[in-house]
Design a protein around this motif. Structure first.
Motif, PDB file in Angstrom:
ATOM      1  N   GLN A 217       0.817  -1.221   0.000  1.00 28.13           N
ATOM      2  CA  GLN A 217       0.000   0.000   0.000  1.00 28.13           C
ATOM      3  C   GLN A 217       0.849   1.268   0.000  1.00 28.13           C
ATOM      4  N   ALA A 218       1.797   1.303  -0.918  1.00 30.45           N
ATOM      5  CA  ALA A 218       2.732   2.427  -0.935  1.00 30.45           C
ATOM      6  C   ALA A 218       2.413   3.447  -2.018  1.00 30.45           C
ATOM      7  N   PHE A 219       1.957   2.995  -3.179  1.00 27.52           N
ATOM      8  CA  PHE A 219       1.958   3.877  -4.348  1.00 27.52           C
ATOM      9  C   PHE A 219       0.553   4.302  -4.793  1.00 27.52           C
ATOM     10  N   ASP A 220       0.476   5.573  -5.229  1.00 28.88           N
ATOM     11  CA  ASP A 220      -0.777   6.107  -5.781  1.00 28.88           C
ATOM     12  C   ASP A 220      -0.819   5.902  -7.284  1.00 28.88           C
ATOM     13  N   LEU A 221       0.356   5.828  -7.889  1.00 30.00           N
ATOM     14  CA  LEU A 221       0.419   5.617  -9.328  1.00 30.00           C
ATOM     15  C   LEU A 221       1.433   4.508  -9.592  1.00 30.00           C
ATOM     16  N   MET A 222       0.965   3.447 -10.221  1.00 31.14           N
ATOM     17  CA  MET A 222       1.823   2.306 -10.546  1.00 31.14           C
ATOM     18  C   MET A 222       1.901   2.196 -12.066  1.00 31.14           C
ATOM     19  N   ILE A 223       3.105   2.292 -12.591  1.00 27.70           N
ATOM     20  CA  ILE A 223       3.287   2.168 -14.033  1.00 27.70           C
ATOM     21  C   ILE A 223       4.051   0.879 -14.282  1.00 27.70           C
ATOM     22  N   ILE A 224       3.468  -0.040 -15.006  1.00 24.84           N
ATOM     23  CA  ILE A 224       4.148  -1.312 -15.276  1.00 24.84           C
ATOM     24  C   ILE A 224       4.576  -1.345 -16.734  1.00 24.84           C
ATOM     25  N   ASP A 225       5.872  -1.277 -16.920  1.00 30.65           N
ATOM     26  CA  ASP A 225       6.450  -1.263 -18.253  1.00 30.65           C
ATOM     27  C   ASP A 225       6.556  -2.697 -18.768  1.00 30.65           C
ATOM     28  N   GLU A 226       6.350  -2.893 -20.071  1.00 30.07           N
ATOM     29  CA  GLU A 226       6.471  -4.214 -20.693  1.00 30.07           C
ATOM     30  C   GLU A 226       5.738  -5.283 -19.893  1.00 30.07           C
ATOM     31  N   HIS A 234       5.178 -14.880 -16.693  1.00 33.55           N
ATOM     32  CA  HIS A 234       5.260 -16.305 -16.351  1.00 33.55           C
ATOM     33  C   HIS A 234       5.100 -16.593 -14.866  1.00 33.55           C
ATOM     34  N   ASP A 235       5.265 -15.578 -14.017  1.00 30.39           N
ATOM     35  CA  ASP A 235       5.257 -15.803 -12.582  1.00 30.39           C
ATOM     36  C   ASP A 235       4.010 -15.170 -11.968  1.00 30.39           C
ATOM     37  N   PRO A 236       3.024 -16.001 -11.579  1.00 25.76           N
ATOM     38  CA  PRO A 236       1.764 -15.431 -11.091  1.00 25.76           C
ATOM     39  C   PRO A 236       1.932 -14.607  -9.816  1.00 25.76           C
ATOM     40  N   ALA A 237       3.056 -14.786  -9.097  1.00 26.80           N
ATOM     41  CA  ALA A 237       3.252 -14.019  -7.863  1.00 26.80           C
ATOM     42  C   ALA A 237       3.520 -12.541  -8.160  1.00 26.80           C
ATOM     43  N   LEU A 238       4.113 -12.251  -9.315  1.00 32.15           N
ATOM     44  CA  LEU A 238       4.525 -10.869  -9.583  1.00 32.15           C
ATOM     45  C   LEU A 238       3.359  -9.890  -9.756  1.00 32.15           C
ATOM     46  N   PRO A 239       2.311 -10.234 -10.530  1.00 39.39           N
ATOM     47  CA  PRO A 239       1.181  -9.297 -10.598  1.00 39.39           C
ATOM     48  C   PRO A 239       0.579  -9.038  -9.220  1.00 39.39           C
ATOM     49  N   LYS A 240       0.581 -10.061  -8.343  1.00 40.42           N
ATOM     50  CA  LYS A 240       0.037  -9.867  -6.998  1.00 40.42           C
ATOM     51  C   LYS A 240       0.897  -8.892  -6.202  1.00 40.42           C
ATOM     52  N   LEU A 241       2.203  -8.967  -6.396  1.00 39.88           N
ATOM     53  CA  LEU A 241       3.097  -8.033  -5.698  1.00 39.88           C
ATOM     54  C   LEU A 241       2.812  -6.595  -6.107  1.00 39.88           C
ATOM     55  N   THR A 242       2.583  -6.376  -7.407  1.00 35.87           N
ATOM     56  CA  THR A 242       2.327  -4.997  -7.838  1.00 35.87           C
ATOM     57  C   THR A 242       0.992  -4.517  -7.286  1.00 35.87           C
ATOM     58  N   THR A 243      -0.004  -5.395  -7.232  1.00 37.27           N
ATOM     59  CA  THR A 243      -1.293  -4.995  -6.668  1.00 37.27           C
ATOM     60  C   THR A 243      -1.139  -4.646  -5.191  1.00 37.27           C
ATOM     61  N   THR A 251      -3.970   4.284  -9.376  1.00 36.77           N
ATOM     62  CA  THR A 251      -4.149   4.047 -10.802  1.00 36.77           C
ATOM     63  C   THR A 251      -2.976   3.199 -11.293  1.00 36.77           C
ATOM     64  N   THR A 252      -3.286   2.149 -12.057  1.00 34.49           N
ATOM     65  CA  THR A 252      -2.221   1.328 -12.634  1.00 34.49           C
ATOM     66  C   THR A 252      -2.210   1.513 -14.145  1.00 34.49           C
ATOM     67  N   ILE A 253      -1.026   1.823 -14.654  1.00 34.52           N
ATOM     68  CA  ILE A 253      -0.866   2.007 -16.090  1.00 34.52           C
ATOM     69  C   ILE A 253      -0.010   0.864 -16.635  1.00 34.52           C
ATOM     70  N   TYR A 254      -0.503   0.190 -17.663  1.00 32.43           N
ATOM     71  CA  TYR A 254       0.266  -0.880 -18.293  1.00 32.43           C
ATOM     72  C   TYR A 254       0.821  -0.378 -19.614  1.00 32.43           C
ATOM     73  N   LEU A 255       2.109  -0.581 -19.822  1.00 30.41           N
ATOM     74  CA  LEU A 255       2.720  -0.238 -21.102  1.00 30.41           C
ATOM     75  C   LEU A 255       3.083  -1.516 -21.828  1.00 30.41           C
ATOM     76  N   THR A 256       2.769  -1.583 -23.088  1.00 27.14           N
ATOM     77  CA  THR A 256       3.173  -2.754 -23.853  1.00 27.14           C
ATOM     78  C   THR A 256       3.144  -2.460 -25.351  1.00 27.14           C
ATOM     79  N   ALA A 257       4.027  -3.151 -26.085  1.00 24.32           N
ATOM     80  CA  ALA A 257       3.964  -3.108 -27.542  1.00 24.32           C
ATOM     81  C   ALA A 257       3.263  -4.362 -28.053  1.00 24.32           C
ATOM     82  N   THR A 258       3.195  -5.362 -27.194  1.00 21.18           N
ATOM     83  CA  THR A 258       2.678  -6.663 -27.625  1.00 21.18           C
ATOM     84  C   THR A 258       1.857  -7.289 -26.500  1.00 21.18           C
ATOM     85  N   PRO A 259       0.621  -6.816 -26.298  1.00 19.14           N
ATOM     86  CA  PRO A 259      -0.163  -7.357 -25.183  1.00 19.14           C
ATOM     87  C   PRO A 259      -0.454  -8.850 -25.350  1.00 19.14           C
TER      88      PRO A 259
END
Ligand SMILES: [Zn+2]
Length: 445
Positions: A217-226, A234-243, A251-259
């Motif tokens: 519960q640290a961030f007001d804006l989370m930007i996830i690159d690539e 590949h690691d289901p634990a990582l999206p949970k960590l960002t949440t 607000t979470t922003i996802y950046l991608t060239a290839t969703p």
């Protein structure tokens, strides 16, 4: 001492708290630091509260030297410090962290293209309205980081805390100086496995996704690159960590060239708002791959015979550009490199960084590589060839990313992209289709 700046928004092991033992005891006694179980064991299902791991085979037993009992520990997050069941995780309940007000935090003097500006406006609006999620689907070479500046500027002005998470440490290293230059009066910190300063106290934290293990519960804006990239994908634990690292109204922003497919489906169902940036910052279309079929290609490569299609291409191309050859395996990098007096580079190569740098400096003309160079690297003027583009390591995203290495510079905005294969795969067709789709959207602007 301002404890909030060190501890607010964190979830730490005792050994990770950068304070003296008496100070920690004082903060516990005054209930500013609250303990929680690090490994829970409900109905014999262990759950690591630090990294989110629930895979039972990833837990092991060890004799604890402090309490002389046997304890479970989590092997999944052991690289970031071992968490034993007798070791609590500490959360901060004291006063909240507060950041200095800045009226004009951004010093960047550049100019966005109209498409970049449009995407930037959408992002800023998402942060202002506290929209839950927003994706930017931006082609390789569209200038993603600059598009983020207006939203980051707004967040800093509002005294919010921002995280820019990326799967790879080299991207953290690349972004850190650029953001320090753009936001010179903001406390910015770079975190990756062996980064030097690791207090993690910045208002703007640029980090690999793994380091988010120490935040809650640290961030007001989370930007996830690539967001589509390994290892996040590949690691289901990582999206949970960002949440977990986000505050409730972040607000979470996802950046991608290839969703990936799951995100594409959410976009189709209108569950995930998306803004397209279908054109590169230099406003030229993406090079479309040329597909060449070659019978028994795999066998030829295995027996170290030359590919006829590659020979034809090699003799017809102008030598003004460097050449980047992608192959599916490490073994093939060596074989092809020795056939063509080229340099080979792969993930386990100890001289990887040096070789990539030499290629960037144009001291090497031809580089043979695996998918490790599919992303994040920019060379100004290259032709790109994939030998055995139908191999399973080249999925749709990898093929698009590889094609995206060509034509990056405004001085040479084109470049040949050649996929040599022994039979078209779904991935090849989907990649070409997506590149054409983006070019069509780009023309329509
Ligand atoms: Zn763990």
């Amino acid at each position: 001492m301002n404890f909030a700046s060190i501890l607010d928004g964190k979830l730490l092991l005792t050994s990770e708290i950068p304070l003296s033992a008496p100070t920690i005891t004082y903060l516990q006694r005054t209930q500013q630091l609250i303990p929680t179980d690090s490994i829970t064991n409900k109905f014999h299902k262990k759950h690591c509260q630090r990294c989110g791991n629930r895979q039972q085979h990833q837990f092991a037993i060890i004799d604890c030297s402090r309490c002389h009992q046997s304890h479970w520990y989590c092997r999944h997050c052991v690289e970031t410090g071992r968490v034993l069941a007798c070791d609590p995780l500490w959360r901060w309940r004291g006063n909240k962290i507060s950041w200095l007000f800045q009226a004009n935090p951004c010093d960047w003097q550049g100019e966005l293209t109209p498409t970049q500006q449009q995407a930037a406006n959408t992002l800023t609006a998402a942060v202002i309205t506290k929209q839950k999620e927003q994706m930017i689907w931006a082609v390789c070479g569209s200038g993603k980081s600059e598009m983020l500046f207006p939203a980051i500027t707004y967040a800093i002005r509002e005294r919010k805390r921002i995280c820019l998470a990326t799967p790879r440490a080299d991207v953290v290293r690349e972004l850190f100086p650029r953001l320090c230059q753009a936001f010179p009066h903001t406390e910015i910190e770079a975190l990756y496995a062996d980064s030097e300063d690791r207090t993690g106290t910045g208002q703007l934290v640029i980090t690999t996704t793994h380091q988010l293990i120490r935040y809650q519960q640290a961030f007001d804006l989370m930007i996830i690159d690539e967001v589509d990239a390994f290892p996040f994908h590949h690691d289901p634990a990582l999206p949970k960590l960002t949440t977990r690292a986000c505050r409730a109204d972040a607000t979470t922003i996802y950046l991608t060239a290839t969703p990936r497919r799951d995100h594409q489906q959410r976009i189709k169902r209108k569950q995930l708002p998306v803004v397209f940036v279908p054109i590169r910052f230099h406003l030229q279309p993406l090079p479309v791959p040329v597909l060449k079929l070659e019978w028994q290609l795999r066998q030829k490569l295995k027996q170290q015979h030359r590919s006829q299609q590659f020979e034809k291409f090699r003799h017809s191309r102008s030598k003004s550009r460097q050449l980047l050859i992608f192959v599916p395996t490490i073994a093939l990098t060596q074989a092809i490199a020795s056939q063509y007096q080229a340099t080979a580079v792969h993930a386990e190569d100890p001289a990887r960084k040096e070789k990539v740098e030499q290629f960037r400096q144009k001291q090497i003309d031809t580089l043979v590589t695996t998918t490790i160079l599919e992303r994040g690297v920019t060379f100004p003027s290259v032709d790109v060839v994939i030998l055995d583009a139908g191999h399973e390591v080249f999925d749709e995203a990898a093929l698009i990313q590889i094609a995206g290495r060509a034509g990056r510079s405004p001085d040479d905005p084109t470049g040949h992209v050649l996929f040599i294969h022994q039979g078209k795969t779904e991935a090849i067709e989907a990649a070409v289709k997506q590149i054409n789709m983006m070019n069509k959207k780009g023309v329509a602007l």
